[in-house]
Design a protein around this motif. Structure first.
Motif, PDB file in Angstrom:
ATOM      1  N   ARG B 131    -103.922  65.047 -49.851  1.00 44.88           N
ATOM      2  CA  ARG B 131    -103.749  66.483 -49.670  1.00 44.88           C
ATOM      3  C   ARG B 131    -102.768  66.725 -48.530  1.00 44.88           C
ATOM      4  NH1 ARG B 131    -109.160  64.816 -49.380  1.00 44.88           N
ATOM      5  NH2 ARG B 131    -109.831  64.475 -47.246  1.00 44.88           N
ATOM      6  N   ALA B 134    -102.224  71.030 -42.977  1.00 38.47           N
ATOM      7  CA  ALA B 134    -102.016  72.454 -42.734  1.00 38.47           C
ATOM      8  C   ALA B 134    -101.239  72.627 -41.437  1.00 38.47           C
ATOM      9  CB  ALA B 134    -103.361  73.156 -42.635  1.00 38.47           C
ATOM     10  N   ASN B 145    -102.724  67.386 -59.414  1.00 37.87           N
ATOM     11  CA  ASN B 145    -104.014  67.994 -59.691  1.00 37.87           C
ATOM     12  C   ASN B 145    -103.959  69.103 -60.734  1.00 37.87           C
ATOM     13  OD1 ASN B 145    -105.757  66.597 -57.676  1.00 37.87           O
ATOM     14  ND2 ASN B 145    -104.258  67.440 -56.259  1.00 37.87           N
ATOM     15  N   ARG B 171    -112.988  76.386 -52.705  1.00 38.98           N
ATOM     16  CA  ARG B 171    -111.565  76.707 -52.780  1.00 38.98           C
ATOM     17  C   ARG B 171    -110.863  76.464 -51.450  1.00 38.98           C
ATOM     18  NH1 ARG B 171    -109.401  78.858 -57.021  1.00 38.98           N
ATOM     19  NH2 ARG B 171    -107.690  79.688 -55.799  1.00 38.98           N
ATOM     20  N   SER B 172    -111.634  76.280 -50.393  1.00 41.79           N
ATOM     21  CA  SER B 172    -111.010  75.957 -49.112  1.00 41.79           C
ATOM     22  C   SER B 172    -110.444  74.534 -49.123  1.00 41.79           C
ATOM     23  CB  SER B 172    -112.033  76.103 -47.981  1.00 41.79           C
ATOM     24  OG  SER B 172    -113.123  75.229 -48.218  1.00 41.79           O
ATOM     25  N   TYR B 174    -108.107  71.783 -50.642  1.00 38.44           N
ATOM     26  CA  TYR B 174    -106.870  71.772 -51.413  1.00 38.44           C
ATOM     27  C   TYR B 174    -107.052  71.198 -52.809  1.00 38.44           C
ATOM     28  CZ  TYR B 174    -102.348  69.980 -52.975  1.00 38.44           C
ATOM     29  OH  TYR B 174    -101.248  69.667 -53.718  1.00 38.44           O
ATOM     30  N   ARG B 177    -109.109  73.357 -55.093  1.00 43.38           N
ATOM     31  CA  ARG B 177    -108.414  74.602 -55.406  1.00 43.38           C
ATOM     32  C   ARG B 177    -107.353  74.367 -56.479  1.00 43.38           C
ATOM     33  NH1 ARG B 177    -107.121  75.718 -50.531  1.00 43.38           N
ATOM     34  NH2 ARG B 177    -104.986  74.948 -50.599  1.00 43.38           N
ATOM     35  N   GLU B 178    -106.552  73.328 -56.278  1.00 46.12           N
ATOM     36  CA  GLU B 178    -105.492  73.020 -57.237  1.00 46.12           C
ATOM     37  C   GLU B 178    -106.064  72.750 -58.629  1.00 46.12           C
ATOM     38  OE1 GLU B 178    -101.906  72.560 -56.855  1.00 46.12           O
ATOM     39  OE2 GLU B 178    -102.480  73.940 -55.252  1.00 46.12           O
TER      40      GLU B 178
END
Lengths: 318, 318
Positions: B131, B134, B145, B171-172, B174, B177-178
């Motif tokens: 991932r 940030a 993904n 969803r936090s 990565y 979420r993807e």
DNA sequence: CTGTTAGCGCTTTCAT
DNA sequence: ATGAAAGCGCTAACAG
């Protein structure tokens, strides 16, 4: 400055504060390599972990436990994969010795570990894991292989099985030899003749185990139960049972627990041991040595536990 | 002596032999920590690997691949477990920075990796894995993904499924979420309404996933197929299906391959990716940086592969 | 091609 | 309690 970063007591508060302020203003990062060079005890606060294969689920858990114990002592952990190869083990030991690790946690590979003696004399503590070293006196943490295997076979016998096959790895490997011997002891205790046609050792892997199990199950007087001495062999045997559609007829107990054993059908009964305990015990023993313990080498034996899940509780047909 | 151990060319053969003889007569072991201290490039020939959880089968394989590449360069590998904890990650980075690793391979945890900037300025190369970090520009190697998840859902739709549930993590994260977005894109492409009752994200683990799957399957208009976004969620969903005896009724495709997926009944169809490739690519990129590559940060995407094994090829009932 | 020397960043010891 | 100096094992730079 030195007295502040090493945490010595003989510093006035005012100076300490001033030094600390400068440290993060200048982005100072202490160099532990230079530190070990000059320290009287010569410690680098690093250890090495030599593991046969990091892909085995057992080893990942053990590694985690070792890192946990090391982390509590601000000690960093080198990990090297040796892949059951004595040459790679020697290379890895030499490589880590050049980095002056304080200690080494080794899952020994190969027939001779006397070469570790010189490293130990040079000040590197050594603890072995999972199997004892050959030609070297050293601390070791092992699983109670004999008893675990005997319990597995006795368990199958207690369900009424009389034709119990033993599928094991090469007798040159300590773990396989112990488990095989434990299983054979238990067979003899049941009055069975372990010299019979149901013992297949020297299996090298899952494919080999699958072939051996298939041959046994298709042969004359097929076994009604299987004991498999480790993870790879267990999975091979399961594949054979599935292929022959015998997974619900023939009983199975395997040594080594594994993820999803409970989700297979039937769920797989296993002899489990505790990799966290193994990692902890070994790491703690290593740090005891590093901190100067000079007592005689210890052998610690981690108990096993039979986990009945279904495949090992099936009685023989009729 | 120095010129012999560093392998410089400007030494006569006779002298070299004499030095080498003395070296193993005296048991000399070069000290690489002292070496790094004085070398112009300041390299220690060590790197660090920060892994979220060494027990995941995926990570063991990746670790192995990284060690392989590092070993080719005589580089030793520190491994630290960060356990998805940003604080532990910072501690591990600081600890390895004190040991002056040449580079760091990180599976980022937490919402802010800008603190790695100062380490990089201090000369530590950084490559992220699995991932992106940030608030930091850095090389990264990730799995494809979105496409993988979309392929999984499209595959289920191609079997005729119209009520496809999506079970995903927070969803936090990565990766979750993807994958979730990729799955929802594919649902929309099928004309389904992804805002419907069949999407359950924010699942934290296997137990949570099992509960969510159970609720969905018992609820009104239950899904005829499940997509699960990672290993832990897949196993949770399988447990739910088994408990409800629906494993042969409801289709399932999971993201992440895992050992024994082919031995479950039905065998589990998955979206697989290649952890060996990930480890290799990341390690190779890291060494490129260590050796002085100053080009712009790169993002390498590793493709996925749908592995049909049975659970995902089941058509909807009737 | 070889011998010598300085100095990396730190801890230890010795002197204040 | 603090400052100064020596030296850990090595590499790099400088002479010959």
């Amino acid at each position: 400055v030195a007295r502040v970063v090493t945490g010595e007591a003989t510093v006035s508060e005012g100076l300490a504060v001033r030094v600390l302020a400068a440290i993060d203003e200048l982005g100072y990062r202490r160099d532990l390599n230079a530190s070990g060079l000059r320290r009287r005890d010569h410690r680098t606060e690093t250890i090495g972990l030599l593991v046969d294969d990091p892909r085995r689920p057992f080893n990942g858990t053990m590694q985690q436990a070792v890192q946990e114990i090391a982390g509590e002592r601000d000690c960093a952990v080198f990990v090297a994969s040796v892949d059951h190869d004595a040459g790679r083990e020697r290379d890895a030991v030499a490589s880590l010795a050049r980095r002056r690790v304080d200690g080494l946690l080794i899952m020994p590979s190969g027939p001779d570990h006397s070469y570790l003696g010189s490293q130990r004399r040079a000040g590197i503590a050594i603890v072995c894991l999972d199997r004892p070293p050959a030609r070297l006196e050293a601390d070791v943490v092992v699983v109670d292989n004999r008893v675990g295997a005997a319990v597995a076979v006795s368990h199958l016998a207690a369900q009424g099985h009389r034709r119990i096959a033993v599928l094991g790895g090469p007798r040159s490997a300590y773990v396989d030899r112990e488990r095989c011997d434990g299983a054979l002891d238990a067979l003899r205790a049941q009055g069975a003749d372990p010299g019979d046609a149901h013992v297949r050792v020297e299996l090298t892997g899952a494919a080999d185990a699958e072939a051996a199990a298939t041959a046994l199950l298709r042969g004359p007087g097929p076994p009604t139960a299987l004991f498999t001495s480790r993870y790879a062999i267990t999975t091979g045997a399961i594949r054979a049972l599935h292929r022959l559609r015998l997974e619900h007829e023939v009983a199975l107990v395997g040594f080594d627990d594994f993820p999803l054993a409970d989700l297979l059908r039937p769920a797989v009964s296993v002899v489990a041991h505790d990799p966290v305990a193994m990692g902890r015990l070994a790491a703690e023993q290593l740090f005891r040595r590093i901190e100067g313990d000079r007592t005689a080498p210890r052998c610690q034996v981690v108990p096993t536990r039979l986990v009945p899940r279904g495949s090992g509780e099936r009685p023989p047909p009729r």
